[in-house]
Structure formats: C-alpha cells, structure tokens
Design a protein around this motif. Structure first.
Motif, PDB file in Angstrom:
ATOM      1  N   VAL A  97      -7.351   1.064 -32.777  1.00  0.00           N
ATOM      2  CA  VAL A  97      -7.223  -0.083 -31.875  1.00  0.00           C
ATOM      3  C   VAL A  97      -5.845  -0.057 -31.229  1.00  0.00           C
ATOM      4  N   GLU A  98      -5.809  -0.302 -29.933  1.00  0.00           N
ATOM      5  CA  GLU A  98      -4.549  -0.447 -29.210  1.00  0.00           C
ATOM      6  C   GLU A  98      -4.603  -1.734 -28.399  1.00  0.00           C
ATOM      7  N   HIS A  99      -3.436  -2.344 -28.177  1.00  0.00           N
ATOM      8  CA  HIS A  99      -3.395  -3.533 -27.335  1.00  0.00           C
ATOM      9  C   HIS A  99      -2.216  -3.419 -26.382  1.00  0.00           C
ATOM     10  N   GLY A 100      -2.120  -4.375 -25.450  1.00  0.00           N
ATOM     11  CA  GLY A 100      -1.072  -4.304 -24.433  1.00  0.00           C
ATOM     12  C   GLY A 100      -1.336  -3.248 -23.386  1.00  0.00           C
ATOM     13  N   LEU A 101      -2.610  -2.898 -23.177  1.00  0.00           N
ATOM     14  CA  LEU A 101      -2.976  -1.822 -22.254  1.00  0.00           C
ATOM     15  C   LEU A 101      -3.120  -2.360 -20.831  1.00  0.00           C
ATOM     16  N   THR A 102      -2.665  -1.584 -19.863  1.00  0.00           N
ATOM     17  CA  THR A 102      -2.727  -2.007 -18.457  1.00  0.00           C
ATOM     18  C   THR A 102      -3.251  -0.895 -17.547  1.00  0.00           C
ATOM     19  N   ASP A 103      -4.111  -0.059 -18.074  1.00  0.00           N
ATOM     20  CA  ASP A 103      -4.670   1.061 -17.314  1.00  0.00           C
ATOM     21  C   ASP A 103      -5.766   0.550 -16.372  1.00  0.00           C
ATOM     22  N   PRO A 104      -5.615   0.711 -15.048  1.00  0.00           N
ATOM     23  CA  PRO A 104      -6.651   0.243 -14.114  1.00  0.00           C
ATOM     24  C   PRO A 104      -8.018   0.873 -14.365  1.00  0.00           C
ATOM     25  N   ALA A 105      -8.030   2.124 -14.837  1.00  0.00           N
ATOM     26  CA  ALA A 105      -9.315   2.776 -15.104  1.00  0.00           C
ATOM     27  C   ALA A 105     -10.032   2.097 -16.269  1.00  0.00           C
ATOM     28  N   LEU A 106      -9.273   1.688 -17.280  1.00  0.00           N
ATOM     29  CA  LEU A 106      -9.868   0.970 -18.403  1.00  0.00           C
ATOM     30  C   LEU A 106     -10.396  -0.387 -17.939  1.00  0.00           C
ATOM     31  N   LEU A 107      -9.658  -1.048 -17.054  1.00  0.00           N
ATOM     32  CA  LEU A 107     -10.127  -2.319 -16.515  1.00  0.00           C
ATOM     33  C   LEU A 107     -11.424  -2.129 -15.730  1.00  0.00           C
ATOM     34  N   SER A 108     -11.516  -1.072 -14.951  1.00  0.00           N
ATOM     35  CA  SER A 108     -12.752  -0.809 -14.204  1.00  0.00           C
ATOM     36  C   SER A 108     -13.928  -0.606 -15.153  1.00  0.00           C
ATOM     37  N   HIS A 109     -13.667   0.079 -16.280  1.00  0.00           N
ATOM     38  CA  HIS A 109     -14.726   0.278 -17.270  1.00  0.00           C
ATOM     39  C   HIS A 109     -15.151  -1.068 -17.863  1.00  0.00           C
ATOM     40  N   LEU A 110     -14.186  -1.912 -18.193  1.00  0.00           N
ATOM     41  CA  LEU A 110     -14.488  -3.233 -18.733  1.00  0.00           C
ATOM     42  C   LEU A 110     -15.326  -4.044 -17.747  1.00  0.00           C
ATOM     43  N   ILE A 111     -14.930  -4.042 -16.485  1.00  0.00           N
ATOM     44  CA  ILE A 111     -15.654  -4.817 -15.485  1.00  0.00           C
ATOM     45  C   ILE A 111     -17.076  -4.281 -15.333  1.00  0.00           C
ATOM     46  N   GLY A 112     -17.248  -2.969 -15.420  1.00  0.00           N
ATOM     47  CA  GLY A 112     -18.592  -2.398 -15.379  1.00  0.00           C
ATOM     48  C   GLY A 112     -19.454  -2.902 -16.520  1.00  0.00           C
ATOM     49  N   LEU A 113     -18.879  -2.965 -17.716  1.00  0.00           N
ATOM     50  CA  LEU A 113     -19.616  -3.484 -18.868  1.00  0.00           C
ATOM     51  C   LEU A 113     -19.979  -4.957 -18.663  1.00  0.00           C
ATOM     52  N   LYS A 114     -19.016  -5.746 -18.128  1.00  0.00           N
ATOM     53  CA  LYS A 114     -19.295  -7.164 -17.902  1.00  0.00           C
ATOM     54  C   LYS A 114     -20.390  -7.356 -16.860  1.00  0.00           C
ATOM     55  N   ARG A 115     -20.367  -6.557 -15.792  1.00  0.00           N
ATOM     56  CA  ARG A 115     -21.384  -6.714 -14.748  1.00  0.00           C
ATOM     57  C   ARG A 115     -22.767  -6.335 -15.287  1.00  0.00           C
ATOM     58  N   ASP A 116     -22.814  -5.315 -16.148  1.00  0.00           N
ATOM     59  CA  ASP A 116     -24.083  -4.972 -16.791  1.00  0.00           C
ATOM     60  C   ASP A 116     -24.575  -6.140 -17.649  1.00  0.00           C
TER      61      ASP A 116
END
Length: 295
Positions: free
Chosen positions: A172-191
C-alpha cells in the motif's frame, strides 16, 4: 439598531489578502469548518474550472461576517464545484453565519440546491456525518474498534489473508499524485456508475480536471492525493482523498469488482488511516451517510 446583512458577489481571485486572512481565521476558530472543503485553496482551485464560479461576501455595516463560494446553473445557485463538494456552507465565525434561508434571499436565488449544508438551516432533513477520530493514534483506535465490533474486524483480517493468499504480497502507498493512476481510478468509478445506474459526475470533463488540479496542493497541507493497494503486483484498489490540517476526507474509492469478496476497498481505507495517522492526521471523514461500510 442592528445592521442588516448585505452581500457583494466577487470572483475568487478578486478576494484581497485581508479577506483571505479573515477566511483562514474563521476556519481556524470554528470547529464546524475544519473540513478541507472549506479551505480557501479549495475555492481558489475549484473556481478555475467550475463554470460560473463566484464568492458571496456578506457584511454587516463595514464588517465582513462571512463568505459563500458558489456557482450558478441557470436560475439555481449551487455550492462551488457541485456535485464535487461533500460539505458546504457559509465560512464565518461560530454563531455569525447567515442562515441558508438568508443566503437564498440575499443571492435572489429561486432555487438554492444544497446536499451537505453545514450551518443554520430549515431543511427538514437530519443527516449523520460519519467520521473516525483518533486522538490517541491508529493502534489505540483499532484495538477499541476490534473489541467493540470484533466480528466485523476479524472478517476483514480474514479477507486480507485471503487476498494475499490468492494474489500475493500486499503493498500500500499513499500520497500519490500520478495523473495516470487518477485516470485509472476515474475509469473504475465510471464503470461503477454504469453498473449501478448512478449519475456519472465525470461525464462533463471539468470534474476530472478539478481532481488533477487539487493534487498540486496549497497551504497548510491542503491538497488532494491518492492511496493505492497492490496484491502480487496487481492494482486492486485506489482511493482519492482531500486533506488539510489534521483532517483527511475520503472522497472517491474504487476497487476491482471481481475481488469484492476480499474487501480491498475497506482494507485500503484502514491502511490509509494507519499511515496517515502516523503523519499527524486525527480525523478521517467519510462524509454524510451513504454506503453501509462507512458505519
């Protein structure tokens, strides 16, 4: 004679240094405004991307008594960045904020749409805010929770062992600000929104930009970031949060649906609280009501 309340509507970037200093003093001394949504940097950043953004400045005579960040949608007034705003209200010293009804009248709003108003209002609703407080840190909190709700937490400990046995070592990691990771998260939320028939808050574009911009951060530790969990090298859960001061607000969680039986989202929240508590965070906020896991 009591001074009547007046209002001036300005752009966020037109607020003076003195006004911003007053704003910070208000949130520092009013316990109801400790959420990072009330931080002036949330308003500053959200105003850049949220359409028709403005700040109402309320005064009694020559004295400024409050600020209300908002936006207009046709004839309706909404809190700034709605629906991406889990708490909203008038920034003011305790006991001095105009009521919801007064705000509506002063802004001449046929409709004032609020879902998480903090402050005086006659909404006809009673909603419960769900928070974890850890004055003694994570270990003391977890020990008490495990004793009080033993079956639940033992189940999550079994889920962790099952996830690790199935996929491999958990990281587990926290404090992450990678835009690619955010795009992946948003994809999961939209699904997830499509599966459940819920409104897709990311369909309009500016909402994704807001989350990206918040990751740049601001003063007093304010900013947005993500935590993520991998098992055997596979990303199984990710959550976007907003934080400032000693408050950490969980905002957008997502996990791989096929692994729901292992509760990766809940495990990630627990690990995030443990790591963030070590950094001095003491209040972990899940917002108003909602999903059962929050309780």
């Amino acid at each position: 004679m009591v001074d009547a309340i007046s209002v001036e509507v300005v752009r966020a970037n037109d607020l003076t240094t003195a006004q911003l200093g007053l704003w910070r003093a208000m949130i520092a001394t009013n316990p109801a405004l400790r959420s990072p949504y009330f931080h002036p940097d949330f308003t500053r950043i959200a105003s850049r991307v949220s359409p028709h953004a403005a700040v109402a400045v309320f005064r009694k005579g020559d004295r400024t008594i409050g600020f209300f960040p908002h936006q207009r949608r046709g004839s309706a007034v909404q809190p700034l960045a709605a629906p991406m705003n889990d708490y909203h209200g008038v920034i003011a010293h305790a006991g001095e904020a105009p009521s919801l009804e007064t705000v509506s009248e002063l802004l001449r709003a046929p409709r004032l749409n609020v879902g998480a108003w903090v402050g005086a209002a006659e909404t006809g609703e009673e909603r419960q805010t769900l928070m974890v407080t850890m004055p003694g840190g994570y270990d003391a909190w977890y020990a008490e929770r495990r004793q009080t709700w033993g079956k639940y937490y033992k189940d999550k400990e079994r889920a962790r062992r099952s996830l690790e046995a199935e996929l491999g070592e958990i990281r587990v990691e926290h404090g992450l600000t990678d835009p690619a990771l955010l795009s992946h998260l948003i994809g999961l939320k939209r699904d997830q929104y499509r599966r459940t028939g819920r409104h897709d808050v990311f369909a309009c574009g500016w909402t994704e930009q807001l989350l990206n911009d918040l990751m740049a951060g601001g003063e007093d530790g304010f900013g947005g970031s993500m935590a993520a969990m991998w098992a055997g090298g596979k990303l199984v859960a990710v959550e976007y949060s907003l934080h400032g001061g000693d408050h950490y607000h969980f905002w957008f969680p997502a996990y791989e649906p096929k692994l729901a039986r292992c509760s990766p989202g809940i495990l990630l929240s627990l690990d995030t609280m443990r790591m963030a508590a070590d950094e001095g965070y003491r209040v972990f906020d899940f917002g108003f009501g909602g999903e059962g896991y929050k309780k």
